[in-house]
Design a protein around this motif. Structure first.
Motif, PDB file in Angstrom:
ATOM      1  N   LYS A   1       0.826  -1.195   0.000  1.00 20.96           N
ATOM      2  CA  LYS A   1       0.000   0.000   0.000  1.00 20.96           C
ATOM      3  C   LYS A   1       0.871   1.260   0.000  1.00 20.96           C
ATOM      4  O   LYS A   1       0.640   2.172  -0.794  1.00 20.96           O
ATOM      5  N   ILE A   2       1.860   1.319   0.874  1.00 20.94           N
ATOM      6  CA  ILE A   2       2.732   2.490   0.968  1.00 20.94           C
ATOM      7  C   ILE A   2       3.509   2.678  -0.326  1.00 20.94           C
ATOM      8  O   ILE A   2       3.668   3.806  -0.804  1.00 20.94           O
ATOM      9  N   ARG A   3       3.951   1.573  -0.915  1.00 18.35           N
ATOM     10  CA  ARG A   3       4.701   1.632  -2.178  1.00 18.35           C
ATOM     11  C   ARG A   3       3.838   2.249  -3.291  1.00 18.35           C
ATOM     12  O   ARG A   3       4.305   3.088  -4.057  1.00 18.35           O
ATOM     13  N   LYS A   4       2.585   1.846  -3.372  1.00 19.99           N
ATOM     14  CA  LYS A   4       1.682   2.397  -4.382  1.00 19.99           C
ATOM     15  C   LYS A   4       1.429   3.880  -4.137  1.00 19.99           C
ATOM     16  O   LYS A   4       1.465   4.687  -5.070  1.00 19.99           O
ATOM     17  N   GLU A   5       1.161   4.250  -2.889  1.00 21.09           N
ATOM     18  CA  GLU A   5       0.887   5.645  -2.563  1.00 21.09           C
ATOM     19  C   GLU A   5       2.092   6.529  -2.868  1.00 21.09           C
ATOM     20  O   GLU A   5       1.953   7.628  -3.401  1.00 21.09           O
ATOM     21  N   ARG A   6       3.276   6.033  -2.562  1.00 24.19           N
ATOM     22  CA  ARG A   6       4.509   6.780  -2.854  1.00 24.19           C
ATOM     23  C   ARG A   6       4.744   6.857  -4.361  1.00 24.19           C
ATOM     24  O   ARG A   6       5.132   7.906  -4.887  1.00 24.19           O
ATOM     25  N   GLY A   7       4.507   5.756  -5.054  1.00 25.77           N
ATOM     26  CA  GLY A   7       4.662   5.736  -6.507  1.00 25.77           C
ATOM     27  C   GLY A   7       3.748   6.740  -7.180  1.00 25.77           C
ATOM     28  O   GLY A   7       4.143   7.411  -8.141  1.00 25.77           O
ATOM     29  N   ARG A   8       2.539   6.872  -6.699  1.00 25.49           N
ATOM     30  CA  ARG A   8       1.587   7.835  -7.271  1.00 25.49           C
ATOM     31  C   ARG A   8       2.073   9.267  -7.081  1.00 25.49           C
ATOM     32  O   ARG A   8       1.942  10.105  -7.973  1.00 25.49           O
ATOM     33  N   LEU A   9       2.654   9.556  -5.908  1.00 26.55           N
ATOM     34  CA  LEU A   9       3.210  10.889  -5.674  1.00 26.55           C
ATOM     35  C   LEU A   9       4.383  11.139  -6.620  1.00 26.55           C
ATOM     36  O   LEU A   9       4.496  12.223  -7.200  1.00 26.55           O
ATOM     37  N   ILE A  10       5.232  10.153  -6.806  1.00 29.60           N
ATOM     38  CA  ILE A  10       6.373  10.291  -7.721  1.00 29.60           C
ATOM     39  C   ILE A  10       5.874  10.588  -9.133  1.00 29.60           C
ATOM     40  O   ILE A  10       6.434  11.446  -9.836  1.00 29.60           O
ATOM     41  N   ILE A  11       4.821   9.917  -9.553  1.00 25.73           N
ATOM     42  CA  ILE A  11       4.246  10.159 -10.880  1.00 25.73           C
ATOM     43  C   ILE A  11       3.774  11.610 -10.987  1.00 25.73           C
ATOM     44  O   ILE A  11       4.096  12.305 -11.962  1.00 25.73           O
ATOM     45  N   LEU A  12       3.032  12.078 -10.002  1.00 26.12           N
ATOM     46  CA  LEU A  12       2.543  13.459 -10.040  1.00 26.12           C
ATOM     47  C   LEU A  12       3.697  14.450 -10.091  1.00 26.12           C
ATOM     48  O   LEU A  12       3.665  15.420 -10.861  1.00 26.12           O
ATOM     49  N   LYS A  13       4.726  14.209  -9.292  1.00 28.80           N
ATOM     50  CA  LYS A  13       5.887  15.110  -9.287  1.00 28.80           C
ATOM     51  C   LYS A  13       6.608  15.103 -10.636  1.00 28.80           C
ATOM     52  O   LYS A  13       7.022  16.155 -11.127  1.00 28.80           O
ATOM     53  N   ALA A  14       6.756  13.927 -11.220  1.00 28.86           N
ATOM     54  CA  ALA A  14       7.424  13.824 -12.520  1.00 28.86           C
ATOM     55  C   ALA A  14       6.634  14.584 -13.584  1.00 28.86           C
ATOM     56  O   ALA A  14       7.222  15.279 -14.425  1.00 28.86           O
ATOM     57  N   LEU A  15       5.324  14.477 -13.559  1.00 31.32           N
ATOM     58  CA  LEU A  15       4.490  15.209 -14.506  1.00 31.32           C
ATOM     59  C   LEU A  15       4.625  16.716 -14.300  1.00 31.32           C
ATOM     60  O   LEU A  15       4.732  17.480 -15.261  1.00 31.32           O
ATOM     61  N   ALA A  16       4.645  17.141 -13.044  1.00 35.38           N
ATOM     62  CA  ALA A  16       4.725  18.566 -12.727  1.00 35.38           C
ATOM     63  C   ALA A  16       6.047  19.175 -13.181  1.00 35.38           C
ATOM     64  O   ALA A  16       6.110  20.377 -13.463  1.00 35.38           O
ATOM     65  N   GLU A  17       7.082  18.375 -13.283  1.00 36.70           N
ATOM     66  CA  GLU A  17       8.392  18.882 -13.713  1.00 36.70           C
ATOM     67  C   GLU A  17       8.443  19.163 -15.211  1.00 36.70           C
ATOM     68  O   GLU A  17       9.350  19.845 -15.674  1.00 36.70           O
ATOM     69  N   GLN A  18       7.484  18.639 -15.959  1.00 40.79           N
ATOM     70  CA  GLN A  18       7.474  18.821 -17.414  1.00 40.79           C
ATOM     71  C   GLN A  18       6.791  20.133 -17.783  1.00 40.79           C
ATOM     72  O   GLN A  18       5.798  20.515 -17.169  1.00 40.79           O
ATOM     73  N   THR A  19       7.306  20.805 -18.786  1.00 40.59           N
ATOM     74  CA  THR A  19       6.736  22.068 -19.237  1.00 40.59           C
ATOM     75  C   THR A  19       5.260  21.924 -19.567  1.00 40.59           C
ATOM     76  O   THR A  19       4.444  22.773 -19.199  1.00 40.59           O
ATOM     77  N   ASN A  20       4.894  20.838 -20.239  1.00 39.98           N
ATOM     78  CA  ASN A  20       3.504  20.631 -20.628  1.00 39.98           C
ATOM     79  C   ASN A  20       2.749  19.694 -19.679  1.00 39.98           C
ATOM     80  O   ASN A  20       1.614  19.332 -19.930  1.00 39.98           O
ATOM     81  N   GLY A  21       3.395  19.281 -18.577  1.00 39.13           N
ATOM     82  CA  GLY A  21       2.749  18.427 -17.581  1.00 39.13           C
ATOM     83  C   GLY A  21       2.434  17.035 -18.072  1.00 39.13           C
ATOM     84  O   GLY A  21       1.575  16.361 -17.515  1.00 39.13           O
ATOM     85  N   THR A  22       3.147  16.573 -19.104  1.00 35.14           N
ATOM     86  CA  THR A  22       2.814  15.309 -19.754  1.00 35.14           C
ATOM     87  C   THR A  22       4.031  14.397 -19.881  1.00 35.14           C
ATOM     88  O   THR A  22       5.128  14.853 -20.193  1.00 35.14           O
ATOM     89  N   LEU A  23       3.818  13.107 -19.618  1.00 34.50           N
ATOM     90  CA  LEU A  23       4.828  12.062 -19.833  1.00 34.50           C
ATOM     91  C   LEU A  23       4.107  10.786 -20.239  1.00 34.50           C
ATOM     92  O   LEU A  23       2.930  10.604 -19.922  1.00 34.50           O
ATOM     93  N   ASP A  24       4.840   9.892 -20.886  1.00 39.31           N
ATOM     94  CA  ASP A  24       4.233   8.596 -21.189  1.00 39.31           C
ATOM     95  C   ASP A  24       4.721   7.553 -20.194  1.00 39.31           C
ATOM     96  O   ASP A  24       5.711   7.742 -19.494  1.00 39.31           O
ATOM     97  N   SER A  25       3.987   6.456 -20.128  1.00 40.34           N
ATOM     98  CA  SER A  25       4.251   5.433 -19.117  1.00 40.34           C
ATOM     99  C   SER A  25       5.617   4.770 -19.279  1.00 40.34           C
ATOM    100  O   SER A  25       6.198   4.328 -18.289  1.00 40.34           O
ATOM    101  N   SER A  26       6.169   4.735 -20.483  1.00 42.43           N
ATOM    102  CA  SER A  26       7.502   4.139 -20.643  1.00 42.43           C
ATOM    103  C   SER A  26       8.550   4.994 -19.949  1.00 42.43           C
ATOM    104  O   SER A  26       9.482   4.470 -19.336  1.00 42.43           O
ATOM    105  N   VAL A  27       8.400   6.306 -20.001  1.00 42.71           N
ATOM    106  CA  VAL A  27       9.326   7.204 -19.296  1.00 42.71           C
ATOM    107  C   VAL A  27       9.111   7.082 -17.796  1.00 42.71           C
ATOM    108  O   VAL A  27      10.081   7.000 -17.018  1.00 42.71           O
TER     109      VAL A  27
END
Length: 95
Positions: free
Chosen positions: A1-27
């Motif tokens: 559960k903690i791993r999933k919750e942390r992974g979701r935060l990492i995904i949001l942060k990674a998206l926020a770092e992009q100029t257009n807020g977009t990334l694909d799942s392979s990245v």
């Protein structure tokens, strides 16, 4: 559960770092090991689908990958203005 919750935060942060807020799942799959989360693309897809259910991201399928774009609810969670259940809360700024 903690791993999933942390992974979701990492995904949001990674998206926020992009100029257009977009990334694909392979990245995103390549980003996870940097944070000691080694999971399959299917696992990443499951987390993206969860975030989409929360209206935190918009998903588009492109062949075998999903393209995720950060939405307002995801940004508000990162800014600590809103809480998304099932997503680790970001650290206090400067903490």
């Amino acid at each position: 559960k903690i791993r999933k919750e942390r992974g979701r935060l990492i995904i949001l942060k990674a998206l926020a770092e992009q100029t257009n807020g977009t990334l694909d799942s392979s990245v995103l799959e390549e980003v996870m090991p940097v944070f000691a989360i080694r999971e399959t693309r299917q696992w990443v897809h499951e987390q993206l689908e969860y975030l989409a259910e929360l209206n935190a991201v918009r998903l588009t399928r492109a062949g075998t990958v999903m393209v995720a774009t950060l939405k307002v609810a995801g940004r508000r969670h990162l800014d600590r203005d809103e809480i998304l259940l099932g997503v680790t809360r970001p650290s206090e700024p400067g903490a």
